[in-house]
Design a protein around this motif. Sequence first.
Motif, PDB file in Angstrom:
ATOM      1  N   ASP A  86       0.863  -1.172   0.000  1.00 17.59           N
ATOM      2  CA  ASP A  86       0.000   0.000   0.000  1.00 17.59           C
ATOM      3  C   ASP A  86       0.903   1.227   0.000  1.00 17.59           C
ATOM      4  O   ASP A  86       1.519   1.557   1.014  1.00 17.59           O
ATOM      5  N   LEU A  87       0.989   1.912  -1.117  1.00 15.79           N
ATOM      6  CA  LEU A  87       1.912   3.038  -1.247  1.00 15.79           C
ATOM      7  C   LEU A  87       1.397   4.313  -0.586  1.00 15.79           C
ATOM      8  O   LEU A  87       2.102   5.335  -0.607  1.00 15.79           O
ATOM      9  N   MET A  88       0.209   4.289  -0.009  1.00 13.43           N
ATOM     10  CA  MET A  88      -0.216   5.438   0.794  1.00 13.43           C
ATOM     11  C   MET A  88       0.469   5.426   2.156  1.00 13.43           C
ATOM     12  O   MET A  88       0.380   6.390   2.909  1.00 13.43           O
ATOM     13  N   LYS A  89       1.126   4.316   2.458  1.00 10.66           N
ATOM     14  CA  LYS A  89       1.869   4.199   3.709  1.00 10.66           C
ATOM     15  C   LYS A  89       3.360   4.252   3.407  1.00 10.66           C
ATOM     16  O   LYS A  89       3.798   3.789   2.353  1.00 10.66           O
ATOM     17  N   PRO A  90       4.157   4.803   4.303  1.00  8.84           N
ATOM     18  CA  PRO A  90       5.602   4.916   4.055  1.00  8.84           C
ATOM     19  C   PRO A  90       6.245   3.563   3.761  1.00  8.84           C
ATOM     20  O   PRO A  90       5.895   2.553   4.365  1.00  8.84           O
ATOM     21  N   ALA A  91       7.173   3.561   2.804  1.00  8.23           N
ATOM     22  CA  ALA A  91       7.887   2.335   2.438  1.00  8.23           C
ATOM     23  C   ALA A  91       9.356   2.513   2.800  1.00  8.23           C
ATOM     24  O   ALA A  91      10.219   2.638   1.933  1.00  8.23           O
ATOM     25  N   ALA A  92       9.630   2.535   4.108  1.00  8.41           N
ATOM     26  CA  ALA A  92      10.978   2.831   4.596  1.00  8.41           C
ATOM     27  C   ALA A  92      12.001   1.815   4.110  1.00  8.41           C
ATOM     28  O   ALA A  92      13.166   2.154   3.850  1.00  8.41           O
ATOM     29  N   ASP A  93      11.580   0.574   3.954  1.00 12.35           N
ATOM     30  CA  ASP A  93      12.511  -0.468   3.526  1.00 12.35           C
ATOM     31  C   ASP A  93      12.913  -0.315   2.062  1.00 12.35           C
ATOM     32  O   ASP A  93      13.864  -0.955   1.609  1.00 12.35           O
ATOM     33  N   LEU A  94      12.195   0.528   1.319  1.00 14.72           N
ATOM     34  CA  LEU A  94      12.499   0.731  -0.097  1.00 14.72           C
ATOM     35  C   LEU A  94      13.099   2.111  -0.373  1.00 14.72           C
ATOM     36  O   LEU A  94      13.276   2.494  -1.527  1.00 14.72           O
ATOM     37  N   LYS A  95      13.430   2.844   0.653  1.00 11.59           N
ATOM     38  CA  LYS A  95      13.953   4.199   0.485  1.00 11.59           C
ATOM     39  C   LYS A  95      15.212   4.197  -0.383  1.00 11.59           C
ATOM     40  O   LYS A  95      16.133   3.404  -0.166  1.00 11.59           O
ATOM     41  N   ASP A  96      15.240   5.078  -1.377  1.00 16.61           N
ATOM     42  CA  ASP A  96      16.383   5.236  -2.289  1.00 16.61           C
ATOM     43  C   ASP A  96      16.788   3.910  -2.938  1.00 16.61           C
ATOM     44  O   ASP A  96      17.965   3.613  -3.098  1.00 16.61           O
ATOM     45  N   SER A  97      15.810   3.120  -3.350  1.00 11.74           N
ATOM     46  CA  SER A  97      16.108   1.764  -3.811  1.00 11.74           C
ATOM     47  C   SER A  97      16.167   1.596  -5.325  1.00 11.74           C
ATOM     48  O   SER A  97      16.525   0.527  -5.812  1.00 11.74           O
ATOM     49  N   THR A  98      15.805   2.634  -6.086  1.00 14.01           N
ATOM     50  CA  THR A  98      15.800   2.460  -7.535  1.00 14.01           C
ATOM     51  C   THR A  98      16.172   3.753  -8.246  1.00 14.01           C
ATOM     52  O   THR A  98      15.935   4.849  -7.740  1.00 14.01           O
ATOM     53  N   ASP A  99      16.755   3.608  -9.429  1.00 10.86           N
ATOM     54  CA  ASP A  99      17.088   4.769 -10.246  1.00 10.86           C
ATOM     55  C   ASP A  99      16.025   5.055 -11.296  1.00 10.86           C
ATOM     56  O   ASP A  99      16.141   6.003 -12.070  1.00 10.86           O
ATOM     57  N   SER A 100      14.962   4.237 -11.312  1.00  9.16           N
ATOM     58  CA  SER A 100      13.914   4.400 -12.315  1.00  9.16           C
ATOM     59  C   SER A 100      12.589   3.930 -11.730  1.00  9.16           C
ATOM     60  O   SER A 100      12.503   2.845 -11.157  1.00  9.16           O
ATOM     61  N   LEU A 101      11.560   4.763 -11.877  1.00  7.90           N
ATOM     62  CA  LEU A 101      10.268   4.487 -11.246  1.00  7.90           C
ATOM     63  C   LEU A 101       9.150   4.920 -12.183  1.00  7.90           C
ATOM     64  O   LEU A 101       9.257   5.937 -12.870  1.00  7.90           O
ATOM     65  N   SER A 102       8.072   4.160 -12.213  1.00  9.65           N
ATOM     66  CA  SER A 102       6.915   4.551 -13.028  1.00  9.65           C
ATOM     67  C   SER A 102       5.631   4.368 -12.237  1.00  9.65           C
ATOM     68  O   SER A 102       5.521   3.494 -11.375  1.00  9.65           O
ATOM     69  N   CYS A 103       4.659   5.201 -12.574  1.00  6.34           N
ATOM     70  CA  CYS A 103       3.308   5.095 -12.019  1.00  6.34           C
ATOM     71  C   CYS A 103       2.376   5.685 -13.064  1.00  6.34           C
ATOM     72  O   CYS A 103       2.276   6.906 -13.201  1.00  6.34           O
TER      73      CYS A 103
END
Length: 262
Positions: A132-149
């Motif tokens: 659920d991306l409405m909740k913080p995703a601390a374990d994924l912080k700064d985890s990718t150089d490319s993101l889409s939505c």
Amino acid sequence: MKRIIKLTKFALAYLGFYPDQLFENIKQFPSFIKELGDFKKSFKGKYTDWKFSYYPILTDKKDQSGKARGQYFYQDLFVAGLIYKADPKRHIDIGSRIDGFIAHLACFRKVDVMDIRPLNSNIQNVNFIQADLMKPAADLKDSTDSLSCLHTIEHFGLGRYGDDIDPDGHLKGLESMYQILQKGGTFYFSTQIGPSMVAFNAHRVFSVSYLLSLFETKYELLSFSYIDDNDVLHQKVELTEQGLANNFNCKLGCGIFELKKL
């Protein structure tokens, strides 16, 4: 009158009744009966060990050879092409269409897909993470150089997909995505554009100016493209004052933003 007819058709379709399809099926039925008779005359005696059954599909002959149209079709192809050229180290997607955009990416690279709903299919090159991306995703912080939505954020917080009711759902989702993306990383984002509104519980529509105000301190805008209300893709257009004022003449268009995290 046209609006009344449109609303009536929408209400009937919501109940599972499609009058246009019904009338076209009735119109095509005599042709089906004739062609059935012609086929059975030629079929009889040739394929004696074949079972024969009936499965009438009556409207395809009036349709085009394929449905190369719609916002999802054009945005999926366009953004997949951008990612192919960029060739990032890792790509994470948030809630985009599996049978369109994700399928395009999976043809040439691995992709991590996050969605609030489960995915029960095992797809080559797709690593699924339910979240659920409405909740913080601390374990994924700064985890990718490319993101889409793509065509997703407009639904956050409306409960349509089992998410919590939250008028600020789109803001919380965008903040989570910002945290996931590395500094200097690229964010491929699309959503519905036009005069700002909420159509509960289906979607939101955002003005282009409002979206830019959300991005201005966090991202550099690399390009803006959009699909207008007639499903025409306009690639990498200039953000003019007039365009911003009238949302590029869109009431329910699709804005596509290519952004670099500052």
